[in-house]
Design an enzyme around this catalytic site. Structure first.
Site, PDB file in Angstrom:
ATOM      1  N   SER A  43       7.418   3.869  -1.756  1.00  0.00           N
ATOM      2  CA  SER A  43       8.100   4.676  -2.785  1.00  0.00           C
ATOM      3  C   SER A  43       9.554   4.228  -2.938  1.00  0.00           C
ATOM      4  O   SER A  43      10.076   4.151  -4.053  1.00  0.00           O
ATOM      5  CB  SER A  43       8.011   6.176  -2.475  1.00  0.00           C
ATOM      6  OG  SER A  43       8.739   6.495  -1.322  1.00  0.00           O
ATOM      7  N   ALA A  44      10.212   3.904  -1.829  1.00  0.00           N
ATOM      8  CA  ALA A  44      11.613   3.461  -1.916  1.00  0.00           C
ATOM      9  C   ALA A  44      11.712   2.106  -2.606  1.00  0.00           C
ATOM     10  O   ALA A  44      12.619   1.872  -3.425  1.00  0.00           O
ATOM     11  CB  ALA A  44      12.224   3.380  -0.516  1.00  0.00           C
ATOM     12  N   ALA A  45      10.763   1.207  -2.306  1.00  0.00           N
ATOM     13  CA  ALA A  45      10.772  -0.114  -2.953  1.00  0.00           C
ATOM     14  C   ALA A  45      10.588   0.054  -4.451  1.00  0.00           C
ATOM     15  O   ALA A  45      11.239  -0.624  -5.257  1.00  0.00           O
ATOM     16  CB  ALA A  45       9.666  -0.989  -2.361  1.00  0.00           C
TER      17      ALA A  45
ATOM     18  N   GLY B  66       3.496   3.758   5.288  1.00  0.00           N
ATOM     19  CA  GLY B  66       4.635   3.576   6.195  1.00  0.00           C
ATOM     20  C   GLY B  66       5.451   2.330   5.923  1.00  0.00           C
ATOM     21  O   GLY B  66       6.334   1.976   6.708  1.00  0.00           O
ATOM     22  N   LEU B  67       5.166   1.633   4.811  1.00  0.00           N
ATOM     23  CA  LEU B  67       5.882   0.384   4.536  1.00  0.00           C
ATOM     24  C   LEU B  67       6.981   0.563   3.480  1.00  0.00           C
ATOM     25  O   LEU B  67       7.497  -0.414   2.940  1.00  0.00           O
ATOM     26  CB  LEU B  67       4.893  -0.717   4.112  1.00  0.00           C
ATOM     27  CG  LEU B  67       3.801  -1.045   5.133  1.00  0.00           C
ATOM     28  CD1 LEU B  67       2.920  -2.185   4.631  1.00  0.00           C
ATOM     29  CD2 LEU B  67       4.388  -1.414   6.506  1.00  0.00           C
TER      30      LEU B  67
ATOM     31  N   PRO C 147       0.846  -1.198   0.000  1.00  0.00           N
ATOM     32  CA  PRO C 147       0.000   0.000   0.000  1.00  0.00           C
ATOM     33  C   PRO C 147       0.884   1.252   0.000  1.00  0.00           C
ATOM     34  O   PRO C 147       1.937   1.267   0.634  1.00  0.00           O
ATOM     35  CB  PRO C 147      -0.792  -0.118   1.305  1.00  0.00           C
ATOM     36  CG  PRO C 147      -0.005  -1.041   2.173  1.00  0.00           C
ATOM     37  CD  PRO C 147       0.791  -1.939   1.267  1.00  0.00           C
TER      38      PRO C 147
ATOM     39  N   GLY D 158       1.741   5.219   0.899  1.00  0.00           N
ATOM     40  CA  GLY D 158       1.418   6.156   1.982  1.00  0.00           C
ATOM     41  C   GLY D 158       1.048   5.456   3.271  1.00  0.00           C
ATOM     42  O   GLY D 158       0.295   5.984   4.089  1.00  0.00           O
TER      43      GLY D 158
ATOM     44  N   ASP E  14      14.790   4.267   4.142  1.00  0.00           N
ATOM     45  CA  ASP E  14      13.848   3.473   3.340  1.00  0.00           C
ATOM     46  C   ASP E  14      14.515   2.911   2.087  1.00  0.00           C
ATOM     47  O   ASP E  14      14.350   1.727   1.762  1.00  0.00           O
ATOM     48  CB  ASP E  14      12.641   4.328   2.923  1.00  0.00           C
ATOM     49  CG  ASP E  14      11.733   4.656   4.105  1.00  0.00           C
ATOM     50  OD1 ASP E  14      12.159   4.434   5.251  1.00  0.00           O
ATOM     51  OD2 ASP E  14      10.617   5.140   3.871  1.00  0.00           O
TER      52      ASP E  14
HETATM   53  C1  MEV Z   1       9.842   6.950   6.930  1.00  0.00           C
HETATM   54  O1  MEV Z   1       9.683   5.584   6.578  1.00  0.00           O
HETATM   55  C2  MEV Z   1      10.879   7.088   7.992  1.00  0.00           C
HETATM   56  C3  MEV Z   1      11.118   8.511   8.495  1.00  0.00           C
HETATM   57  O2  MEV Z   1      12.043   8.395   9.580  1.00  0.00           O
HETATM   58  C4  MEV Z   1      11.664   9.421   7.425  1.00  0.00           C
HETATM   59  C5  MEV Z   1      13.083   9.067   7.012  1.00  0.00           C
HETATM   60  O3  MEV Z   1      13.781   8.371   7.741  1.00  0.00           O
HETATM   61  O4  MEV Z   1      13.486   9.558   5.944  1.00  0.00           O
HETATM   62  C6  MEV Z   1       9.843   9.133   9.045  1.00  0.00           C
END
Ligand code: MEV
Length: 301
Positions: free
Chosen positions: A97-99, A93-94, A89, A91, A140
């Protein structure tokens, strides 16, 4: 052949990691896979979103694509059609976007036979992440390239941790989407407003992370869970939690989880709960579902 970028969860230390505190994270079994083939122009298509972006697009995905194409070690690249399959999903927190960034970079590499180490891919994916997150710590994109259970300090190589017991995590999704950029900026404003209080919170999180590392290395799940609970309280003090996240954490603890907290940027997204057995895992998932949230046990590490 398809190239992969992994999702991640942060066990402890999100946000504080932006300011140089170590964070502990675990790679997920699921993520994004991508492949690239010759085409007339360079584009990125993402399913199941149904989006298509070219290099001239001024949307985030187009700008991120341009950044990694322009900076490719074999640039100029031939025109390539990159197709990505996103199994995370966004937005939430998993590390979606980086994956995606890591999968796209690996697909570009495969298309032009460029061989890169995980560390090189992670470094190149930072340019992608900066488009989405502004002041990204690099956690990430580094986890998306490496996976495993690791300690990360901004600007330093990832340190794999010697974990005594397999990590069992239930992930609950609040279904509230949040922007990492917005949450990182809101924490930065709190730092500007009250630097002394901010520094105390940062120190407290650093202590929790240090102890969590010891707990992981000793296989002490109970201690790790308590440290996660304390980290959640400190993240709430930065206004990063929501009613849904708090409800999920409480329900998970009541159902027997050793600890529970938000993971990633907060302001919505996912919660992680540490579980020790099949029974507890099932009980936590059932408790979250009873509240109307989707939940699953993650393959982490
Ligand atoms: C986001 O997954 C993690 C944060 O600490 C941002 C970051 O480390 O760039 C909120």
């Amino acid at each position: 052949m398809s190239s992969m970028g992994r999702g991640k969860v942060i066990l402890l230390g999100e946000h504080a990691v932006v300011y140089g505190v170590p964070a502990i994270a675990a790679g997920l079994g699921r993520g994004v896979s991508a492949s690239a083939s010759p085409a007339n122009e360079t584009t990125l298509e993402c399913s199941p979103w149904g989006t298509r972006h070219g290099l001239a697009s001024d949307e985030d995905l187009g700008r991120a694509l341009s950044a990694v194409v322009a900076a490719h070690p074999s640039a100029p690249l031939p025109p390539l059609r990159v197709s990505a399959d996103v199994a995370l999903p966004a937005g939430a927190g998993l590390g979606c976007s980086a994956a995606l960034g890591v999968a796209v970079i690996r697909a570009l590499d495969a298309a032009v036979a460029h061989v890169a180490s995980d560390a090189e891919v992670a470094e190149r994916a930072l340019a992608w992440e900066q488009v989405f997150h502004g002041n990204a710590s690099g956690l990430d994109n580094t986890m998306a390239a490496h996976g495993g259970v690791a300690s990360y300090v901004r600007g330093e190589p990832l340190e794999a941790l010697d974990v005594r017991r397999p990590l069992r995590l239930v992930i609950g999704n609040s279904d509230e989407s949040s922007s990492t950029r917005t949450m990182v900026e809101s924490v930065a404003r709190q730092r500007e407003r009250d630097p002394e209080r901010f520094a105390k919170n940062l120190d407290a999180i650093a202590t929790l992370v240090k102890n969590a590392r010891l707990a992981l290395e000793a296989g002490d799940t109970r201690a790790l869970g308590q440290l996660m609970d304390l980290n959640q309280a400190l993240l709430s003090a930065w206004f990063l939690s929501t009613t849904a996240l708090e409800d999920m954490c409480r329900a998970a603890r009541d159902a027997g989880a050793a600890g529970a907290k938000l993971t990633g940027a907060g302001g919505g997204g996912c919660m992680i709960a540490l579980v020790e057995s099949d029974e507890t895992s099932a009980a936590v998932i059932a408790a979250l579902e009873a509240l109307g949230f989707s939940a699953f046990e993650a393959e982490a590490g």
